[in-house]
Write a protein that holds these residues in place. Structure first.
Motif, mmCIF file in Angstrom:
data_model
loop_
_atom_site.group_PDB
_atom_site.id
_atom_site.type_symbol
_atom_site.label_atom_id
_atom_site.label_comp_id
_atom_site.label_asym_id
_atom_site.label_seq_id
_atom_site.Cartn_x
_atom_site.Cartn_y
_atom_site.Cartn_z
ATOM 1 N N MET A 1 -9.253 34.947 7.604
ATOM 2 C CA MET A 1 -8.667 35.828 6.936
ATOM 3 C C MET A 1 -9.021 36.490 5.908
ATOM 4 O O MET A 1 -9.336 35.649 4.871
ATOM 5 C CB MET A 1 -7.086 35.595 6.754
ATOM 6 N N SER A 2 -9.493 37.735 5.414
ATOM 7 C CA SER A 2 -10.159 37.829 3.820
ATOM 8 C C SER A 2 -9.305 37.523 2.942
ATOM 9 O O SER A 2 -7.876 38.056 2.809
ATOM 10 C CB SER A 2 -10.536 39.640 3.609
ATOM 11 N N ARG A 3 -10.496 38.119 1.401
ATOM 12 C CA ARG A 3 -9.331 37.144 0.570
ATOM 13 C C ARG A 3 -8.674 38.861 0.092
ATOM 14 O O ARG A 3 -8.762 40.030 0.501
ATOM 15 C CB ARG A 3 -9.946 36.890 -0.656
ATOM 16 N N LEU A 4 -7.343 38.214 -0.496
ATOM 17 C CA LEU A 4 -5.877 39.616 -1.280
ATOM 18 C C LEU A 4 -7.253 40.828 -1.798
ATOM 19 O O LEU A 4 -6.906 41.935 -1.827
ATOM 20 C CB LEU A 4 -5.609 39.337 -1.949
ATOM 21 N N LEU A 7 -8.784 43.164 0.255
ATOM 22 C CA LEU A 7 -7.983 44.198 0.815
ATOM 23 C C LEU A 7 -7.563 45.252 0.033
ATOM 24 O O LEU A 7 -7.251 46.497 0.433
ATOM 25 C CB LEU A 7 -6.763 43.873 1.827
ATOM 26 N N ASP A 414 -2.642 33.730 -0.847
ATOM 27 C CA ASP A 414 -3.366 32.398 0.081
ATOM 28 C C ASP A 414 -2.716 31.851 1.473
ATOM 29 O O ASP A 414 -3.766 31.636 2.233
ATOM 30 C CB ASP A 414 -3.795 31.222 -0.630
ATOM 31 N N PHE A 415 -1.555 32.676 2.098
ATOM 32 C CA PHE A 415 -0.846 32.111 2.288
ATOM 33 C C PHE A 415 -1.359 33.475 4.198
ATOM 34 O O PHE A 415 -1.494 34.266 3.907
ATOM 35 C CB PHE A 415 1.006 33.098 2.291
ATOM 36 N N PRO A 417 -0.609 32.833 7.484
ATOM 37 C CA PRO A 417 0.049 31.901 9.065
ATOM 38 C C PRO A 417 -0.831 32.214 9.809
ATOM 39 O O PRO A 417 -1.746 33.633 9.931
ATOM 40 C CB PRO A 417 0.965 32.438 9.400
ATOM 41 N N SER A 418 -1.009 31.467 11.504
ATOM 42 C CA SER A 418 -1.834 32.204 12.579
ATOM 43 C C SER A 418 -1.042 33.065 13.041
ATOM 44 O O SER A 418 0.306 33.006 12.401
ATOM 45 C CB SER A 418 -1.855 30.403 13.322
ATOM 46 N N ARG A 419 -2.042 33.788 13.769
ATOM 47 C CA ARG A 419 -1.026 35.126 14.433
ATOM 48 C C ARG A 419 0.091 34.502 15.616
ATOM 49 O O ARG A 419 -0.236 33.421 16.389
ATOM 50 C CB ARG A 419 -1.855 35.792 15.517
ATOM 51 N N PHE B 20 -1.866 45.436 4.646
ATOM 52 C CA PHE B 20 -1.904 44.091 4.672
ATOM 53 C C PHE B 20 -0.520 43.077 4.431
ATOM 54 O O PHE B 20 -0.775 41.104 4.665
ATOM 55 C CB PHE B 20 -3.219 43.896 3.592
ATOM 56 N N LYS B 36 1.412 37.771 2.052
ATOM 57 C CA LYS B 36 0.286 38.687 2.883
ATOM 58 C C LYS B 36 0.079 38.974 4.053
ATOM 59 O O LYS B 36 -0.980 38.302 4.825
ATOM 60 C CB LYS B 36 -0.901 37.667 2.258
ATOM 61 N N ASP B 37 1.004 39.302 4.538
ATOM 62 C CA ASP B 37 0.996 39.179 6.363
ATOM 63 C C ASP B 37 2.710 39.559 6.509
ATOM 64 O O ASP B 37 3.202 39.482 6.509
ATOM 65 C CB ASP B 37 1.137 37.398 6.368
ATOM 66 N N ASP B 66 4.470 26.855 13.895
ATOM 67 C CA ASP B 66 4.290 27.816 12.820
ATOM 68 C C ASP B 66 5.036 27.522 11.331
ATOM 69 O O ASP B 66 4.886 28.450 10.475
ATOM 70 C CB ASP B 66 3.914 29.259 12.600
ATOM 71 N N ARG B 69 4.254 26.175 8.044
ATOM 72 C CA ARG B 69 3.745 27.098 6.600
ATOM 73 C C ARG B 69 4.327 28.217 6.339
ATOM 74 O O ARG B 69 4.905 28.780 4.876
ATOM 75 C CB ARG B 69 2.280 27.703 7.556
ATOM 76 N N PHE B 70 5.807 28.987 6.999
ATOM 77 C CA PHE B 70 6.680 29.721 6.560
ATOM 78 C C PHE B 70 7.372 29.332 5.868
ATOM 79 O O PHE B 70 7.753 29.852 4.222
ATOM 80 C CB PHE B 70 7.140 30.421 8.063
ATOM 81 N N ALA B 73 5.691 29.539 2.588
ATOM 82 C CA ALA B 73 5.475 30.435 1.510
ATOM 83 C C ALA B 73 6.956 30.550 1.515
ATOM 84 O O ALA B 73 7.132 31.308 0.575
ATOM 85 C CB ALA B 73 5.349 31.382 2.928
#
Lengths: 420, 88
Positions: A1-4, A7, A414-415, A417-419, B20, B36-37, B66, B69-70, B73
């Motif tokens: 994932m790209s850095r904030l 974006l 930097d959070f 998570p995987s999709r 984003f 960020k998600d 997951d 990780r959540f 956050a």
């Protein structure tokens, strides 16, 4: 994932923070004024037009605006507009020289949770401050801070533009802020507005930039910078913060007559995106302006792309380059690697520099023969060389804590998570 | 962050969705944070209604793998006062 930050380079649906200069009128005539303020512009937005802009900012969820000027508090509807914004979920931080901050006003301000105040002071002593901000301005700022403290206003900001003359006073600024329960905020001198006329004499010397950087690193949290000094990151250790030029991507400026510019330091038609009085208002300008679209597209590093520090400084400040006559895709005039100075030395002549797009200066100001130092400000102009004679009393710490910006990056940045 | 308690977004916090993820601003602390998600945004937006944070995650389709990780956050958001515990 790209850095904030990557974006953000493509822009946001609405600015993160927006500077709104409510008036070009000002009781002072600071020699380095970014907006060449002094006289009120008759085309100034009316109270109703200002409220319509606030309604729009509320709809776009712009969390807060930085209100400035000119001296915004000299508008007769200033307190009405502040109350209107804060009761419509648009927080307000306003910059003032303190002229209207009486004990009564301070009481009122201290009661509003959605309000933050920045008192401008550009010297820790009257000699250094009044030389650039005008006679009596030091006392005015100190009185305002006394009144805010007495009213119980906490954590307001003492805002300092760093200059060649006041870099030796950083510790004293911190002491003044501490004395009044304020937080110190240091920002960069830009060659914008009248600042273009005095930049050569006021901007920090190369060795002072290093002192400033070390001081910021040493003082860590508690000193704000508004992400102002990202060009200093090229000293090595990157300063935290977004470290990118936010112009048209995450910030912009609305000027007193409703013109929208890419940033507060770029009042010039080259950076004019539209006007809030136009059809579609501010939102259309922010989301649709061709200029802003261009600023949000990938930028080339130009002459800087081969420099190993390009990733940290990103070529520095667009406005600083523009108003010193340097190419926008090259180094910042204050590039800490010295590339800017080489280019400055090679410039043809001063006449070719772009001039500020607006000039509302009081007509009484006259500049010295060199075109730099005002001759009518102060009864006894100080000698800049004498001001510099104050020895830096700074602890040099090469690697300590990190400065914190008021727009700081967050652990969640930097959070990833995987999709799911 | 205890996933088995009920949480809410602080009343002085405003959340603005962005392509984003989201921007989160606390008017009291004047701190800005970033989600960020989009999935994390979905979880946060469900907190006010869900009986526990674990249920909010499940409703948003967050799988077991997951979850840590959540939780981390959400814990960061709690430490910065963006989230507050509420009566279940």
């Amino acid at each position: 994932m790209s850095r904030l930050v990557d974006l953000f380079e493509y822009g946001l649906d609405a600015p993160i923070c927006l500077t709104w200069e409510l008036t070009y009128a000002c009781n002072l005539s600071c020699v380095h004024c970014l907006s060449s303020s002094g006289r009120r512009d008759p085309r100034e937005l009316t109270t109703e037009e200002c409220k319509a802009v606030i309604d729009e900012l509320e709809r776009m969820q712009v969390f807060y605006v930085n209100i400035g000027g000119g001296e915004p508090t000299v508008r007769s509807d200033f307190w009405e507009l502040v109350d209107y914004a804060t009761s419509h979920h648009v927080g307000v931080k306003f910059s003032t020289n303190g002229v209207k901050i009486t004990p009564e006003v301070a009481e009122r301000l201290a009661r509003n949770d959605y309000l933050d105040i920045q008192i401008s002071l550009d010297g820790a002593t009257p000699e250094v401050n009044d030389w650039v901000r005008g006679p009596g301005s030091y006392d005015t700022a100190i009185r305002a801070m006394e009144n805010l403290q007495a009213a119980g206003m906490r954590n307001f900001k003492l805002s300092v533009v760093c200059t060649r003359q006041n870099i030796p006073q950083l510790d004293e600024f911190k002491a003044i802020a501490d004395r009044y329960g304020a937080q110190l905020r240091l920002t960069r001198l830009r060659p914008s507005g009248r600042g273009a006329d005095v930049w050569d004499e006021l901007h920090p010397l190369p060795e002072q930039q290093r002192i400033l950087y070390d001081w910021l690193v040493a003082h860590g949290d508690g000193v704000l910078t508004g992400d102002s000094f990202f060009h200093l990151s090229a000293f090595g250790q990157a300063l935290p913060g977004l470290n990118l030029c936010g112009a048209g991507r995450v910030v912009c400026l609305i000027d007193p007559i409703g013109d929208v510019y890419a940033c507060p330091f770029a009042i010039h038609e080259e950076f004019l995106a539209g006007n809030v009085r136009g059809e579609g208002g501010f939102q259309r300008v922010w989301q649709g302006s061709e200029l802003f679209q261009r600023l949000r597209s990938p930028q080339s590093g130009g002459a800087c792309s081969s420099c190993k520090f390009y990733d940290t400084c990103k070529g520095g400040c667009m406005a600083a380059k523009f108003f010193t006559g340097l190419p926008l895709d090259g180094p910042d005039p204050e590039c800490v690697q010295g590339y800017g100075e080489e280019l400055l030395a090679a410039r043809d002549d001063d006449a070719s520099h772009p001039r500020p797009g607006q000039d509302h200066s009081h007509r009484t100001i006259r500049y010295s023969k060199s075109g730099k130092v005002p001759v009518r400000l102060g009864t006894r102009p100080i000698d800049p060389a004498a001001a510099l004679d104050i020895k830096p009393n700074l602890a040099r710490i090469s690697n300590g804590g990190m400065p914190v910006n008021d727009l700081q990056d967050d652990p969640l940045a930097d959070f990833a998570p995987s999709r799911v | 962050m205890d996933l088995d308690r009920a949480w809410a977004v602080h009343p002085q916090v405003s959340i603005r969705p962005e392509p984003f993820g989201a921007l989160v601003y606390h008017f009291g602390t004047r701190k800005l944070s970033f989600l960020k998600d989009r999935a994390l945004l979905d979880v946060v937006q469900r907190l006010d209604e869900a009986p526990t944070a674990r249920v909010a995650c499940a409703d948003a389709g967050v799988g077991e793998a997951d979850l840590p990780r959540f939780a981390a956050a959400l814990g960061a958001l709690e430490r910065s006062s963006m989230l507050v515990e509420r009566a279940a």
